[in-house]
Design an enzyme around this catalytic site. Sequence first.
Site, PDB file in Angstrom:
ATOM      1  N   HIS A   1       0.827  -1.209   0.000  1.00  6.93           N
ATOM      2  CA  HIS A   1       0.000   0.000   0.000  1.00  6.93           C
ATOM      3  C   HIS A   1       0.859   1.255   0.000  1.00  6.93           C
ATOM      4  O   HIS A   1       2.074   1.207   0.229  1.00  6.93           O
ATOM      5  CB  HIS A   1      -0.900   0.019   1.240  1.00  6.93           C
ATOM      6  CG  HIS A   1      -0.122   0.147   2.515  1.00  6.93           C
ATOM      7  ND1 HIS A   1       0.633  -0.885   3.024  1.00  6.93           N
ATOM      8  CD2 HIS A   1       0.049   1.194   3.362  1.00  6.93           C
ATOM      9  CE1 HIS A   1       1.224  -0.486   4.128  1.00  6.93           C
ATOM     10  NE2 HIS A   1       0.901   0.779   4.360  1.00  6.93           N
TER      11      HIS A   1
ATOM     12  N   ASP B   1       0.505   4.887   2.101  1.00  6.77           N
ATOM     13  CA  ASP B   1      -0.282   5.322   3.248  1.00  6.77           C
ATOM     14  C   ASP B   1      -1.347   6.348   2.872  1.00  6.77           C
ATOM     15  O   ASP B   1      -1.066   7.334   2.175  1.00  6.77           O
ATOM     16  CB  ASP B   1       0.628   5.918   4.338  1.00  6.77           C
ATOM     17  CG  ASP B   1       1.467   4.842   5.015  1.00  6.77           C
ATOM     18  OD1 ASP B   1       1.022   3.675   5.075  1.00  6.77           O
ATOM     19  OD2 ASP B   1       2.581   5.169   5.472  1.00  6.77           O
TER      20      ASP B   1
ATOM     21  N   ARG C   1       4.605   6.210  14.227  1.00  5.39           N
ATOM     22  CA  ARG C   1       4.492   6.734  12.857  1.00  5.39           C
ATOM     23  C   ARG C   1       3.825   8.098  12.804  1.00  5.39           C
ATOM     24  O   ARG C   1       2.784   8.299  13.438  1.00  5.39           O
ATOM     25  CB  ARG C   1       3.681   5.773  11.987  1.00  5.39           C
ATOM     26  CG  ARG C   1       3.691   6.151  10.511  1.00  5.39           C
ATOM     27  CD  ARG C   1       2.782   5.270   9.689  1.00  5.39           C
ATOM     28  NE  ARG C   1       1.463   5.874   9.550  1.00  5.39           N
ATOM     29  CZ  ARG C   1       0.443   5.295   8.921  1.00  5.39           C
ATOM     30  NH1 ARG C   1       0.579   4.084   8.409  1.00  5.39           N
ATOM     31  NH2 ARG C   1      -0.710   5.909   8.827  1.00  5.39           N
TER      32      ARG C   1
HETATM   33  C1  OGA Z   1       3.125   1.806   8.311  1.00  7.29           C
HETATM   34  C2  OGA Z   1       3.412   0.465   7.776  1.00  7.29           C
HETATM   35  C3  OGA Z   1       4.915  -1.405   7.970  1.00  7.29           C
HETATM   36  C4  OGA Z   1       5.741  -2.034   9.038  1.00  7.29           C
HETATM   37  O1  OGA Z   1       3.482   2.051   9.477  1.00  7.29           O
HETATM   38  O2  OGA Z   1       2.577   2.631   7.568  1.00  7.29           O
HETATM   39  O3  OGA Z   1       2.906   0.123   6.747  1.00  7.29           O
HETATM   40  O4  OGA Z   1       6.658  -2.807   8.673  1.00  7.29           O
HETATM   41  N1  OGA Z   1       4.278  -0.262   8.481  1.00  7.29           N
HETATM   42  O5  OGA Z   1       5.478  -1.778  10.210  1.00  7.29           O
HETATM   43 MN    MN Z   2       1.899   1.909   5.802  1.00 13.12          MN
END
Ligand code: OGA
Ligand code: MN
Length: 308
Positions: free
Chosen positions: A129, A131, A299
């Site tokens: 994906h 984000d 994040r």
């Molecule tokens: C995110 C994601 C992937 C991961 O935090 O947007 O897709 O490896 N993380 O944690």
């Molecule tokens: Mn992500």
Amino acid sequence: MNAQVDSRPRGQETRTAPATSAGQAAQLDIRPFDSALGAEVMGLDLSRPVAPDDFKRIHQAHLDHHVLVFRDQRITPQQHVDFSRRFGPLQIHVLKNFQLQHHPEILIVSNIKENGEPIGLGDAGYFWHSDLSYKDKPSLGSLLHAQELPNEGGDTLFANQHTAWDTLPEALKTLVADLRAEHSYLAKYEELRARSPWRPKLTQAQIDEVKPVVHPVVRTHPENGRKALFVSEHFTTRIVGLPEDESRAVLAELFAHTSAPSLVYRHAWRPHDLVFWDNRSVTHLAAGTPDHLRRKLYRTTIEGDTPF
Ligand code: OGA
Ligand code: MN
């Protein structure tokens, strides 16, 4: 995997900056990975002010390499938020239950449970994906900061969508060049909910917040000017104007092409890594963490433009 090439033959990647009141005495070095994308930013401590010149170089490196890795960053959540904000306004995730306390701009990505309750989103990135592609204004980029890492697994894969477009077979390029596709947060929600404890039942207000949107299948990056494929297995539901079976077949072909191993940089996390990727240039995937091992990251996501 993490092999790096020294980029200095290009002649401009290293310089010594004098200490100024505006920032730190950094010897900023940007080293592209020997991979489909990505670079390591060395010589920068993000717990201290970043001088305007250094910021400019980081910004340019982000546009050139799409994923930047800053190692060993001992930063607080506030410093993480402050650095992220320099690139644009931050977005708040629809799953408000996984916000870091006092920092709504931080989404906790974690498989940890406390008192039987998940403390974060444990299956973020289960499918490829970009984000927040399900928003009118998808995310420009995301910054993920490692808090607690498993001693095996937990890698994150990033796929270069500029190269995906450049290498798409001509017939498919012609077919999809002007098409648009629908993106929906809800596309895989129930499937994920059925297999994981991390997806609460959404309220009507949350469902209203994530109405499906339509974006071009091929977008032009607003800053580096390059085209990129902008579809993903997680959020893209259909191509507008194609019969359902054809839409499904074309998307299946695109999904396979956009995640080809030749397009991928695989990030093996080290303690206190901060990784900053460009959601307009890459898609990403969590490789997965064994259930019995703990993993926690914070994040932030920066709001981008409406894709064109
Ligand atoms: C995110 C994601 C992937 C991961 O935090 O947007 O897709 O490896 N993380 O944690
Ligand atoms: Mn992500």
